[in-house]
Scaffold this active site. Structure first.
Site, mmCIF file in Angstrom:
data_model
loop_
_atom_site.group_PDB
_atom_site.id
_atom_site.type_symbol
_atom_site.label_atom_id
_atom_site.label_comp_id
_atom_site.label_asym_id
_atom_site.label_seq_id
_atom_site.Cartn_x
_atom_site.Cartn_y
_atom_site.Cartn_z
ATOM 1 C CE LYS A 116 -3.247 11.821 11.492
ATOM 2 N NZ LYS A 116 -4.255 10.874 11.088
ATOM 3 C CD GLU A 200 -0.897 11.558 19.189
ATOM 4 O OE1 GLU A 200 -1.687 12.436 19.294
ATOM 5 O OE2 GLU A 200 -0.887 10.464 18.855
ATOM 6 C CG ASN A 235 1.376 3.046 10.259
ATOM 7 O OD1 ASN A 235 1.017 2.807 11.450
ATOM 8 N ND2 ASN A 235 2.377 3.698 10.076
ATOM 9 C CD GLU A 275 -8.898 4.982 12.822
ATOM 10 O OE1 GLU A 275 -9.077 4.237 11.774
ATOM 11 O OE2 GLU A 275 -7.627 5.553 12.913
ATOM 12 C CD GLU A 288 -7.428 8.926 11.732
ATOM 13 O OE1 GLU A 288 -7.422 9.850 10.829
ATOM 14 O OE2 GLU A 288 -6.960 7.865 11.171
ATOM 15 C CG ASN A 290 -10.887 7.193 9.875
ATOM 16 O OD1 ASN A 290 -10.241 8.201 9.431
ATOM 17 N ND2 ASN A 290 -10.574 6.157 10.071
ATOM 18 C CG PHE A 348 3.840 -8.254 2.090
ATOM 19 C CD1 PHE A 348 2.740 -8.943 2.296
ATOM 20 C CD2 PHE A 348 4.971 -8.499 3.019
ATOM 21 C CE1 PHE A 348 2.716 -9.917 3.420
ATOM 22 C CE2 PHE A 348 4.960 -9.422 4.312
ATOM 23 C CZ PHE A 348 3.654 -9.971 4.177
HETATM 24 P P1 ADP Z 1 -8.121 3.409 8.124
HETATM 25 O O1 ADP Z 1 -6.848 2.577 7.733
HETATM 26 O O2 ADP Z 1 -7.842 4.947 8.046
HETATM 27 O O3 ADP Z 1 -9.129 2.844 9.058
HETATM 28 P P2 ADP Z 1 -9.317 1.955 5.900
HETATM 29 O O4 ADP Z 1 -8.884 0.846 6.249
HETATM 30 O O5 ADP Z 1 -10.744 1.872 6.002
HETATM 31 O O6 ADP Z 1 -9.008 3.383 6.670
HETATM 32 O O7 ADP Z 1 -8.952 2.641 4.465
HETATM 33 C C1 ADP Z 1 -7.863 3.159 4.190
HETATM 34 C C2 ADP Z 1 -7.859 3.886 2.963
HETATM 35 O O8 ADP Z 1 -7.581 3.378 2.020
HETATM 36 C C3 ADP Z 1 -9.321 4.680 2.993
HETATM 37 O O9 ADP Z 1 -9.411 5.732 3.435
HETATM 38 C C4 ADP Z 1 -9.051 4.906 1.545
HETATM 39 O O10 ADP Z 1 -8.354 5.920 1.214
HETATM 40 C C5 ADP Z 1 -8.079 3.667 0.865
HETATM 41 N N1 ADP Z 1 -8.893 2.868 0.082
HETATM 42 C C6 ADP Z 1 -9.163 1.666 0.574
HETATM 43 N N2 ADP Z 1 -9.525 0.757 -0.421
HETATM 44 C C7 ADP Z 1 -10.084 1.507 -1.572
HETATM 45 C C8 ADP Z 1 -10.860 1.737 -2.446
HETATM 46 N N3 ADP Z 1 -11.344 0.382 -3.099
HETATM 47 N N4 ADP Z 1 -10.816 2.895 -3.299
HETATM 48 C C9 ADP Z 1 -10.495 3.784 -3.096
HETATM 49 N N5 ADP Z 1 -9.504 3.906 -1.822
HETATM 50 C C10 ADP Z 1 -9.571 2.903 -1.189
HETATM 51 P P1 ADP Z 2 -3.582 7.644 10.024
HETATM 52 O O1 ADP Z 2 -4.551 8.849 9.770
HETATM 53 O O2 ADP Z 2 -2.559 7.624 9.059
HETATM 54 O O3 ADP Z 2 -4.539 6.364 10.131
HETATM 55 P P2 ADP Z 2 -3.656 7.413 12.861
HETATM 56 O O4 ADP Z 2 -3.504 8.573 13.679
HETATM 57 O O5 ADP Z 2 -4.865 6.863 12.878
HETATM 58 O O6 ADP Z 2 -3.159 7.732 11.326
HETATM 59 O O7 ADP Z 2 -2.669 6.451 13.436
HETATM 60 C C1 ADP Z 2 -2.432 5.339 12.434
HETATM 61 C C2 ADP Z 2 -1.614 4.278 13.256
HETATM 62 O O8 ADP Z 2 -0.461 4.654 13.893
HETATM 63 C C3 ADP Z 2 -2.380 3.651 14.593
HETATM 64 O O9 ADP Z 2 -3.443 2.914 14.101
HETATM 65 C C4 ADP Z 2 -1.455 3.336 15.379
HETATM 66 O O10 ADP Z 2 -1.099 1.957 15.085
HETATM 67 C C5 ADP Z 2 -0.147 4.014 15.137
HETATM 68 N N1 ADP Z 2 -0.264 5.120 16.252
HETATM 69 C C6 ADP Z 2 -0.900 6.637 16.127
HETATM 70 N N2 ADP Z 2 -0.401 7.297 17.138
HETATM 71 C C7 ADP Z 2 0.011 6.469 18.024
HETATM 72 C C8 ADP Z 2 0.738 6.885 19.242
HETATM 73 N N3 ADP Z 2 0.404 7.957 19.790
HETATM 74 N N4 ADP Z 2 1.336 5.978 19.905
HETATM 75 C C9 ADP Z 2 1.365 4.784 19.424
HETATM 76 N N5 ADP Z 2 0.868 4.161 18.108
HETATM 77 C C10 ADP Z 2 0.337 5.264 17.392
HETATM 78 MG MG MG Z 3 -6.143 6.025 11.259
#
Ligand code: ADP
Ligand code: ADP
Ligand code: MG
Length: 666
Positions: A116, A200, A235, A275, A288, A290, A348
């Protein structure tokens, strides 16, 4: 184009990649673990290679085994799906060395975006707006306080190696900054083996909006608009859509331009996602990137008409992107929900086991739009503790957002799962809310709207009538069938026009007359026309029909204590009684559930991570007693009442079965 590729993944995403390969005439190989031996992916692929034990560390994460499988089958390329090795630069490098194509971006891009702090620096240099804050590492808690003060509260304390929402804390004052720094650092060390922390600004009332980008190996890069994923629980994204109801053309163009600038800065040469967090004034800030296909990619596919997996294959093969930015429009609206194996009524908790029933709504046209289902399971399969708890993704498309949501509600009614619990009643409840429909979303939506968790939805007046009509109809069908089986001459025996339908123990006296599925149900003097599917037979999960000419579907489960009916977010236990039996029934005392309050049971098979109590300790209701891990999730199990611990029957590291007694109270 490649003639054969290997998919280094499982489940839904493996099946998704196979689908495109079949269409393109590309042969597929999947690798599989012990738990996945009979999986849908193995059935659909042209070849399958067994690679080891069920735990991902023994199979899907072992690079050597995957490379050996590629060599054994002569595959030319590897698609990593998401999760597992998809964002592992070392894996991409090893493939490169072995002259196997990686269907993802180059390793330098993966590395730069995998951290990051590094990615934020890249972003800033490429002219992308980043969340205001401190770019460097933070050494200790006192420095964290100083920096938080200069950034200005509230702040977000984050792990540079973070992912999946881990290693993140919000702080509103010095004390929270001090504590948050320590907690984030400890969590980051435990989860990622890397405890570098930065700080941040915390953006209040934020939306999560991301841009899909697509680049090739010839320096060409375009974006495919945004997706909004603000509906998150812990999250984790739950509902996603494209486009975003919040973004105007100008903001979209600005976000797209910055995303492309970032992608170009790392020679991005595949599908990827940038994102952003967006505040209420439409200021957007980079979060970030992906460097893989995203779970929610189908909403982009349905609104652009572009198959992202096909594009990934093409650019990995070295082709030039055929699309220009100007060709990319937005066609209608798409909404996706993630159907998880979890019990929404029990906070859940993961729910694992065999899918005794598993029927999805039919793909294709429904109502004013269409339905797509991405899944990796079918009836009879097991949802195991080893992997992600996702059963399927439901995606609907319509001309407008409201059409896409309408179709989504209809489609969820046509989902029938038995054997395990699924989150569909919760999904229904969310998308039925006026606030959701008006598009006023923030990442805090779920805690705002469900502050005490989810306890179900009460049926509206119209839904009560609907449930009563469906229940009397299916009950009548059961009675007729029972009469036939027991050779009763009079198949009408036991049938009547007046019933009392008990919905969740509340009586609804109804009058109903059927002829060929057409019925008129009178409830409290009001007559409502209902038309029910005459094709329905006992054993069928879904009852279709219309009520006052509007189509509906109700999910039916026949249990030993009546019927369980589901419709929209409502899940009701229903009994159909004659008026006389109903009178007697009202006098019966409610059956008391056995007293389990003195026991803490493991809600699912899993691994005990920690036990927080010891014998003799006084515990208050709500206090955490132990943590059990299953399906990548740590589940905190809490005391339901005050008490003193009498026995502790498990310790950290134990594997436990569902309903194993972990802790007993006096
Ligand atoms: P983000 O929340 O960062 O946008 P995604 O929602 O696309 O990422 O997926 C969240 C994470 O969950 C993926 O990076 C992956 O590590 C994990 N994940 C989700 N579904 C699967 C799966 N079917 N097999 C393995 N890992 C998974
Ligand atoms: P990850 O790698 O775990 O997906 P992210 O940096 O993408 O981490 O953040 C995941 C979530 O956390 C975001 O979708 C958002 O909901 C929240 N978030 C992250 N950074 C901030 C910020 N600076 N202010 C408010 N919400 C945040
Ligand atoms: Mg993310």
């Amino acid at each position: 184009m490649f003639s054969k590729i290997l998919i280094a993944n499982r489940g839904e995403i493996a099946c998704r990649v196979i689908k495109t390969c079949k269409r393109l005439g590309v042969k597929t190989v999947v690798v599989y673990s012990e738990a996945d031996a009979g999986s849908l992916a193995v059935e659909l692929a042209d070849e399958a290679v067994f690679i080891g034990g069920s735990a991902s560390a023994d199979s899907y994460l072992v690079q050597d085994k995957i490379i050996a499988a590629v060599k054994q089958t002569g595959a030319q390329a590897v698609h990593p799906g998401f999760g597992f090795l998809s964002e592992n630069a070392e894996f991409a490098r090893r493939l490169e060395k072995e002259k196997i194509a990686f269907i993802g971006p180059n390793p330098v891009a993966i590395e730069a975006m995998g951290d990051k702090i590094t990615s934020k620096k890249f972003a800033a240099e490429a002219g992308v707006s980043t969340v205001p804050g401190h770019m460097g590492l933070i050494e200790d808690a006192e420095e964290a306080v100083k920096i938080s003060q200069s950034v200005g509260y509230p702040v977000m304390i984050k792990a540079s190696a973070g992912g999946g929402g881990k290693g993140m804390r919000i702080a509103w004052n010095d004390e929270e900054a001090r504590e948050g720094f320590r907690d984030s650092k400890a969590e980051a060390k435990g989860s990622f083996g890397d405890d570098r922390i930065f700080i941040e600004k915390f953006i209040t009332e934020p939306r999560h909006i991301e841009i899909q980008v697509l680049g090739d190996k010839h320096g060409h890069c375009i974006h495919l608009n945004e997706r909004e994923c603000s509906i998150q629980r812990r999250n984790q994204k739950v509902v996603e859509e494209a486009p975003s109801p919040f973004i105007d053309a100008k903001t979209r163009a600005a976000m797209g331009k910055q995303s492309i600038a970032l992608a170009k800065a790392v020679n991005y040469d595949s599908a990827g996602t940038v994102e952003f967090i967006v505040d209420k004034d439409k200021n957007f800030y980079f979060l970030e990137m992906n460097t893989r296909l995203q779970v929610e990619h189908p909403v982009t596919e349905m609104t652009t008409g572009i198959d992202l997996v096909e594009q990934m294959l093409l650019v990995a093969y070295g082709e030039k992107l055929a699309h220009q930015q100007n060709d990319i429009g937005i066609k209608g609206w798409a909404v996706e929900t993630r159907i998880y194996a979890e019990d929404p009524y029990r906070n859940f908790l993961p729910s694992i086991g065999r899918l005794k029933r598993c029927q999805f709504p039919a793909e294709g046209k429904l109502g004013k739009g269409e339905v797509r289902i991405d899944t990796g399971v079918r009836e009879g399969d097991e949802i195991s503790m080893f992997y992600d708890p996702m059963i399927a993704k439901l995606i609907t498309h319509g001309k407008t957002r409201s059409d896409a949501i309408d179709v989504h509600e209809m489609a969820l009614d046509r989902l029938h799962i038995e054997g395990i619990q699924d989150n569909s009643p919760f999904l229904q409840a969310v998308i039925a809310q006026d606030r959701f429909k008006s598009g006023k979303l923030t990442t805090n939506y779920i805690p705002d709207e469900f502050p005490d968790g989810f306890s179900g939805v009460d049926p509206s007046k119209e839904q009560q009538i609907l449930l009563a009509a469906v229940a009397t109809f299916i009950h009548s069908t059961f009675v007729k069938r029972a009469n036939q089986i027991s050779d009763q001459m009079d198949t009408e025996r036991g049938l009547r026009n007046e019933w009392v339908v008990m919905i969740d123990r509340k009586p609804y006296p109804v009058k109903i007359a059927f002829s060929e599925g057409e019925a008129e149900i009178s409830f409290k003097g009001k007559k409502t026309p209902v038309s029910l599917s005459t094709a329905w037979k006992p054993g069928m999960g879904i009852m279709d029909g219309t009520i006052e000419n509007a189509p509906f579907a109700v999910r039916i489960e026949d249990t030993t204590e009546g019927y369980v009916l589901r419709h929209r977010g409502v899940k009701a236990k229903v009994l159909v009684l004659s008026p006389k039996t109903a009178e007697l029934y009202a006098k019966l005392p409610e059956k008391e559930a056995p007293d389990m309050s003195k026991l803490i049971l493991s809600p699912m098979p899993g691994l005990v991570v920690s036990i927080a109590v010891e014998v003799g300790q006084a515990v208050k209701a709500g206090e955490a007693v132990c943590v059990v891990e299953a399906m990548k999730m740590q589940n905190i199990i809490r005391a339901e009442a005050d008490g003193t611990v009498a026995a502790v029957n498990a310790e950290a590291g134990d594997s436990v079965a569902a309903d194993a007694v972990l802790v007993e109270f006096e």
